[in-house]
Each structure stands twice: as C-alpha cells, then as structure tokens.
Scaffold this motif. Structure first.
Motif, short mmCIF file in Angstrom:
data_model
loop_
_atom_site.label_atom_id
_atom_site.label_comp_id
_atom_site.label_asym_id
_atom_site.label_seq_id
_atom_site.Cartn_x
_atom_site.Cartn_y
_atom_site.Cartn_z
N VAL A 16 -7.92 -48.97 -22.65
CA VAL A 16 -7.62 -50.02 -21.68
C VAL A 16 -7.92 -49.50 -20.27
O VAL A 16 -8.27 -48.34 -20.09
N CYS A 17 -7.79 -50.37 -19.29
CA CYS A 17 -8.11 -49.99 -17.91
C CYS A 17 -7.18 -48.86 -17.46
O CYS A 17 -5.96 -49.02 -17.46
N PRO A 18 -7.74 -47.71 -17.04
CA PRO A 18 -6.87 -46.61 -16.63
C PRO A 18 -6.11 -46.90 -15.34
O PRO A 18 -5.07 -46.31 -15.09
N ARG A 19 -6.60 -47.84 -14.55
CA ARG A 19 -5.90 -48.14 -13.29
C ARG A 19 -4.69 -49.03 -13.49
O ARG A 19 -3.65 -48.81 -12.90
N CYS A 20 -4.87 -50.08 -14.31
CA CYS A 20 -3.77 -51.05 -14.39
C CYS A 20 -3.29 -51.32 -15.80
O CYS A 20 -2.31 -52.03 -15.98
N GLY A 21 -3.97 -50.79 -16.81
CA GLY A 21 -3.48 -50.96 -18.17
C GLY A 21 -3.91 -52.26 -18.84
O GLY A 21 -3.56 -52.50 -19.99
N GLY A 47 -15.65 -53.56 -17.66
CA GLY A 47 -14.91 -53.85 -16.44
C GLY A 47 -13.51 -54.29 -16.79
O GLY A 47 -13.23 -54.71 -17.91
N CYS A 48 -12.62 -54.21 -15.83
CA CYS A 48 -11.23 -54.59 -16.06
C CYS A 48 -11.15 -56.11 -16.18
O CYS A 48 -11.79 -56.85 -15.44
N SER A 49 -10.34 -56.58 -17.14
CA SER A 49 -10.21 -58.03 -17.33
C SER A 49 -9.41 -58.67 -16.20
O SER A 49 -9.35 -59.89 -16.10
N GLU A 71 -8.69 -58.83 -9.22
CA GLU A 71 -7.51 -58.10 -8.76
C GLU A 71 -7.69 -56.59 -8.92
O GLU A 71 -7.25 -55.80 -8.11
N CYS A 72 -8.32 -56.22 -10.05
CA CYS A 72 -8.58 -54.81 -10.28
C CYS A 72 -10.09 -54.67 -10.48
O CYS A 72 -10.69 -55.41 -11.25
N ARG A 73 -10.70 -53.74 -9.77
CA ARG A 73 -12.15 -53.64 -9.77
C ARG A 73 -12.67 -52.44 -10.54
O ARG A 73 -13.79 -51.99 -10.34
N TYR A 74 -11.84 -51.94 -11.45
CA TYR A 74 -12.28 -50.78 -12.23
C TYR A 74 -13.49 -51.13 -13.09
O TYR A 74 -13.53 -52.18 -13.74
N THR A 75 -14.51 -50.28 -13.09
CA THR A 75 -15.65 -50.44 -14.00
C THR A 75 -16.03 -49.07 -14.56
O THR A 75 -15.68 -48.03 -13.98
ZN LIG Z 1 -7.63 -52.77 -14.22
#
Ligand SMILES: [Zn+2]
Length: 274
Positions: free
Chosen positions: A235-240, A260-262, A266-270
C-alpha cells in the motif's frame, strides 16, 4: 424502515467515483449531507434527496481510532435495521486473483504492448476489511450486531480466481452491489431498532471526530517502520491507502504505467513499476 430506498442507487454513485478515480469521492454527496448536519460542510441537493425521510445512516470515508493511536480509514459504513455494512471499494482494472486465506491478492493488467502484462500485488481486501470491522466493534463496544463485509470491485475488473469462505463476506462487482445489499437486507431485516441505529451512529461519529483526517493523510514523514510495513503490504507508504496502476498522460514517459496513491490528489505518492 426505508433502508432499501435509501441505498437504491449505490451503483451510480460508485461508478461516478470510479470514473474520477478518487476513492474519497465515494458517495461523496451523501457524506457531504451527513457532515452538513453537523454544520461542517454544505449539504448537497442530491444528498438531501437520498437521505430525506430514511432511517439508514451512511458515513463515508470514515477515520476511526485504534487504542494505540493508529487510524483505520473506512470507505463507507451504512447502519441500517439489517445491521452494519462495511464497504471497501477497490478501484482496480484487469484480472483479479485472490484467496481469503492469502495475505496478498494479484491484479494482472495487459499493457497492450505485444501481449505483455503487469502484475500488481494488493493486500487481501477481506483481511483489510476484517481489520476495519474489528475497529468498528471496538468503537461500539456494547453492541453485538451483525456486521457485513462488502468488498466492491470496479466493473472494469474481472474475477479470475477469487475464493472466500467466511459467512457475511461478499466480494462483488459494482454492478452487483445493489442486489447484494438487497439480499443481505432481506436476510437480516429488523435486527436493529431506529434507536440502535442512532446510538451506533452517534458512537462512530464521536469516535471519528477524535481522529484528525488531514493529519492522517498528510503525515508524509511516517516513521521508517510504518513505511517499511506499508511497503511490505503493497500500500502507499505515505498514507496507507491502496496503490493503483495509472498511465502517464504527458511528459517524456507519456503512455507508460506507474503506481500511484489512490488518494491522489490528496496524496501524490508515485512509484515506478519494476
Ligand atoms: Zn498515499
């Protein structure tokens, strides 16, 4: 009890949300109304219609606390006289393989390039929702009510080998959500009184208000341990939140796929797909 008329059109809402690819927008109108009752957001007209005169209560994008300070992010909770419905929405395309007993499920996407495909690992959504349900039970302690776990996959996905065993677990396409909820509702009707529904919703609302959503989302610098644990879960390491496969629309890599984060934007993790 007008649960059914309330829920009569979830497909449309969810489809709209899938099209935009923003998980948090799930039944956004309804939650806008819900929050509007507490004066936090402007109520939308659509939601006025959806909820007017009905006793089922829907909460979307709910953040509930665990005693240790962690937060569970739940796509949707519906409290009705037939119990509590906990929805986990999976915005995936492609083939889905998964067994209730496995830690991970697999998504297979064809790239359109010489029949090549991409495999993506997702944390078993049944286990994920089990955790959400435990968190709900913890927060409504003195109520022992049936809680229905409903995992909703996009109509653009295809179950290739999806196996599960537990009663009260449902893994369905969006297009089947309506009839699934109707079946469950028929089976459990009349378990909760209007008063129960109010009380449970009040408990969950109070619990949710004790968490800080923005804080949860923006905790970009999660501790190394949390990041590692999330990476291991896929899952996204930044926000889960879940990661989804996206296609670059512009730039030098236009047309190529990445994760990319779903929760975008709001969260721009890629991350690149290996
Ligand atoms: Zn995220």
């Amino acid at each position: 009890m007008n649960f059914w008329s309330f829920i009569s059109n979830p497909d449309r809402w969810i489809r709209g949300h899938i099209r935009r690819g923003v998980k948090q927008a799930l039944l956004g109108d309804v939650i806008a109304e819900y929050k509007g009752e507490r004066g936090e957001h402007k109520a939308s007209k659509a939601a006025d219609k959806a909820l007017a005169g009905h006793n089922a209560i829907s909460m979307c994008d709910v953040y509930l606390p665990w005693p240790d300070g962690r937060t569970a992010q739940i796509d949707q909770i519906i409290i009705a006289d037939s119990g509590i419905y906990v929805l986990e929405v999976k915005n995936y395309k492609g083939w889905i393989f998964g067994n209730e007993r496995n830690q991970y499920w697999t998504q297979v996407l064809t790239t359109g390039i010489r029949g090549e495909s991409i495999k993506n690992r997702l944390y078993n959504p049944i286990k994920q929702n089990e955790t959400h349900i435990s968190c709900i039970r913890r927060n409504i302690r003195d109520y022992t009510v049936p809680i229905h776990s409903v995992i909703v996959f996009s109509n653009e996905s295809e179950f290739k080998d999806v196996t599960y065993y537990s009663p009260d677990v449902y893994v369905v396409y969006q297009s089947r959500l309506k009839s699934t909820l109707r079946d469950i509702d028929n089976q459990y009707k009349g378990i909760l009184s209007d008063e129960d529904i109010e009380r449970i919703s009040a408990k969950l609302t109070m619990a949710a208000s004790s968490t800080d959503k923005s804080n949860h989302v923006q905790k970009v610098h999660a501790s190394q341990d949390i990041r590692r644990e999330r990476e291991a879960r896929g899952v996204c390491p930044r926000c889960g939140a879940d990661l989804v496969v996206r296609t670059a629309k512009s730039g030098p890599n236009a047309g190529s796929k990445f994760l990319g984060c779903s929760r975008y934007p709001e969260c721009r993790y890629t991350r690149n797909i290996e």
